[in-house]
Design a protein around this motif. Structure first.
Motif, PDB file in Angstrom:
ATOM      1  N   ILE A 152      -7.468   4.321   0.303  1.00  0.00           N
ATOM      2  CA  ILE A 152      -7.357   2.882   0.517  1.00  0.00           C
ATOM      3  C   ILE A 152      -7.111   2.735   2.012  1.00  0.00           C
ATOM      4  O   ILE A 152      -6.214   3.418   2.531  1.00  0.00           O
ATOM      5  CB  ILE A 152      -6.146   2.304  -0.243  1.00  0.00           C
ATOM      6  N   LYS A 154      -5.462   1.873   5.169  1.00  0.00           N
ATOM      7  CA  LYS A 154      -4.081   1.429   5.469  1.00  0.00           C
ATOM      8  C   LYS A 154      -3.952   1.281   6.985  1.00  0.00           C
ATOM      9  O   LYS A 154      -4.611   1.997   7.737  1.00  0.00           O
ATOM     10  CB  LYS A 154      -3.073   2.470   4.973  1.00  0.00           C
ATOM     11  N   LYS A 156      -2.274  -1.925   4.828  1.00  0.00           N
ATOM     12  CA  LYS A 156      -2.932  -2.847   3.867  1.00  0.00           C
ATOM     13  C   LYS A 156      -3.638  -3.982   4.595  1.00  0.00           C
ATOM     14  O   LYS A 156      -4.745  -4.366   4.272  1.00  0.00           O
ATOM     15  CB  LYS A 156      -1.859  -3.495   2.970  1.00  0.00           C
ATOM     16  N   LYS A 180     -11.650   2.272  -0.468  1.00  0.00           N
ATOM     17  CA  LYS A 180     -11.524   0.905  -0.980  1.00  0.00           C
ATOM     18  C   LYS A 180     -10.687   0.056  -0.023  1.00  0.00           C
ATOM     19  O   LYS A 180      -9.847   0.566   0.730  1.00  0.00           O
ATOM     20  CB  LYS A 180     -10.933   0.886  -2.384  1.00  0.00           C
ATOM     21  N   ASP A 182      -7.623  -2.680   0.356  1.00  0.00           N
ATOM     22  CA  ASP A 182      -6.378  -2.846  -0.386  1.00  0.00           C
ATOM     23  C   ASP A 182      -6.436  -4.131  -1.204  1.00  0.00           C
ATOM     24  O   ASP A 182      -7.255  -5.017  -0.938  1.00  0.00           O
ATOM     25  CB  ASP A 182      -5.166  -2.839   0.552  1.00  0.00           C
ATOM     26  N   GLU A 183      -5.536  -4.200  -2.208  1.00  0.00           N
ATOM     27  CA  GLU A 183      -5.660  -5.288  -3.182  1.00  0.00           C
ATOM     28  C   GLU A 183      -5.442  -6.668  -2.560  1.00  0.00           C
ATOM     29  O   GLU A 183      -5.935  -7.668  -3.089  1.00  0.00           O
ATOM     30  CB  GLU A 183      -4.673  -5.096  -4.348  1.00  0.00           C
ATOM     31  N   HIS A 272      -8.856  -3.357  -9.867  1.00  0.00           N
ATOM     32  CA  HIS A 272      -7.462  -3.134  -9.446  1.00  0.00           C
ATOM     33  C   HIS A 272      -6.578  -3.990 -10.348  1.00  0.00           C
ATOM     34  O   HIS A 272      -6.963  -5.079 -10.740  1.00  0.00           O
ATOM     35  CB  HIS A 272      -7.295  -3.519  -7.969  1.00  0.00           C
TER      36      HIS A 272
HETATM   37 MG    MG Z   1      -3.075  -1.196  -2.747  1.00  0.00          MG
END
Ligand code: MG
Ligand code: CAP
Length: 430
Positions: A152, A154, A156, A180, A182-183, A272
């Protein structure tokens, strides 16, 4: 008729659920001065046809005939059968408004947790299910056996689009299969969606060329539904193969609409589960991750975060093993309070382990959950003292070592990137 007597009419211990019924298992604790039977009756009534008082519009006899039936109460658990006609096929919001709606707030109930659902054929077949499934994702990535690995980007939030793309590139050339967003990264002033997608996908192709391996970018399209569709279409125009979505914050309706769009866009859908903890964490109240995972499989994500048992998020091994089985197998056996399920032609979902992971966790993750998992590490890659590319290499090295049956410490003697990770975070040997 007293409220209580009305609710008790929804109890029928002689009832044998029909094949076409939906069956729900709830863990429940009656409210003050309410018996278990009254509480169970109240759950069945309020989640199907009933209410708190006798009506003039329909006889209780008819209401209970077409309504839900409590057919088993064992300890703190109640099983309730629902005739399929109480639900609208293909409408997940309505299904949840019934079996996961008002009942959580009733005074007759102190605590309530929806533990599992047995989905009737008609309802299962009214949803699309995953488009690619595990086989399709492995084919796309050309990775036949080993777990997929990813990161992910980072931090974020905070990187510019160009910086984001660069971090992703370093992770891909270091050997990771997937990167990916981040959410909570969508389209902020410092990192707009379109610019990020263009910059990152450009470097994805570059990384593919340089490594000779397929590389995937799971770009987060989470937004209001119409905007989500626009973002997914934009990813397709750029030739991307994936879209990522926060399945709970967009809601079941948003997820269904996005999944429908995937029919044309043919993008792999990564799910997610941000916010799940608000529902799943309390063992006595809410909705189990098992139920959320089954719902995500029905609607049709291809990949879903399920937890790690060893990382920073809560979730025990036993529960996560049960979830992995439930989303990856065709026939699911009864296990504890998990009901048996035959997923028929609904494809499996690739289980994603993520959250507080680093290379030292990899042998345990594979031991616990098998090889059909996607292992993602954010801090565990970008926190490697030698940098992101080394962090990515360390993840691949840990997977390669585990697939060869070699101890990580042994393997780290030959690979400085893995050694740097083990020196910083150690490793788990269960
Ligand atoms: Mg995350
Ligand atoms: C992991 C992560 C994921 C969590 C979500 C995070 O980062 O990006 O969102 O994995 O939890 O933001 O925490 P780290 P889960 O690798 O740096 O922890 O997978 O349990 O839904």
């Amino acid at each position: 008729m007293s409220v209580v007597r009305g609710y008790l009419r929804y109890i029928n211990f002689d009832y044998k659920p029909k094949r076409e019924d939906m069956v729900c298992v709830f863990k429940f604790k009656p409210g003050k001065d309410i018996s278990k039977k009254e509480a169970a009756g109240a759950i069945a009534a309020e989640s199907s046809t009933g209410t708190w008082t006798k009506l003039t519009t329909m006889s209780l006899k008819r209401m209970t005939k077409i309504g839900a039936k409590v057919f088993e109460i064992k300890g703190d658990y109640v099983k309730i059968a629902y005739p399929t006609d109480l639900f609208e096929l293909g409408n997940m919001p309505q299904i949840y408004s019934s079996i996961a709606g008002n009942i959580f707030g009733m005074k007759e109930i102190e605590t309530l947790r929806l533990v599992d659902i047995k989905w009737p054929e008609k309802i299962k077949n009214s949803f699309k299910g995953p488009q690619f499934g595990i086989k399709g994702v492995r084919k796309l990535l050309d990775v036949k056996k080993r777990p997929l690995c990813g990161t992910i980007v980072k931090p974020k939030l905070g990187l510019t689009s160009k910086e984001h793309a660069k971090v992703a590139y370093e992770a891909w050339v270091g050997g990771l299969d997937v990167v990916k967003d981040d959410e909570n990264l969508t389209s902020q002033p410092f990192n707009k969606f379109k610019k990020r997608a263009e910059e990152t996908i450009k470097l994805k192709w570059k990384a593919e060329k340089e490594t000779g391996e397929r590389k995937m970018y799971m770009c987060n399209v989470t937004a209001e539904t119409n905007e989500m569709l626009k973002r997914a279409r934009f990813l397709k125009e750029l030739g991307n193969e994936y879209a990522m979505v926060d399945i709970l914050t967009v809601g079941w309706a948003g997820l269904q609409t996005l999944r429908d769009e995937m029919k044309d866009l043919k993008l792999v859908l990564h799910g997610h589960r941000a916010m799940h903890g608000a529902l799943t964490r309390n063992p006595d109240h809410g909705i189990s991750m098992l139920v959320l995972a089954e719902t995500a499989r029905l609607i049709g994500v291809d990949q879903l975060h399920v937890g790690t048992a060893v990382g920073k998020m809560e979730g025990k091994k036993k529960e996560i093993v049960s979830i992995v089985e439930d989303i990856e197998k065709k026939f699911v056996t009864k296990k504890g309070h998990r009901l048996a399920e035959n997923w028929g032609k609904i494809k499996p979902v690739f289980a994603v382990c993520s959250g507080g992971l680093h290379p030292g966790h990899i042998p345990t993750l594979i031991k616990y959950f098998g090889k059909d998992i996607i292992i993602q590490a954010g801090g565990g890659v970008h926190g490697n003292p030698l940098g992101t590319r080394a962090g990515a290499k360390a993840m691949r090295q840990a997977i390669d070592a585990t697939m060869k049956g070699t101890n990580l410490e042994e393997y780290a003697k030959k690979y400085k990137e893995l050694k740097a990770a083990l020196d910083k975070w150690g490793f788990l040997n269960v």
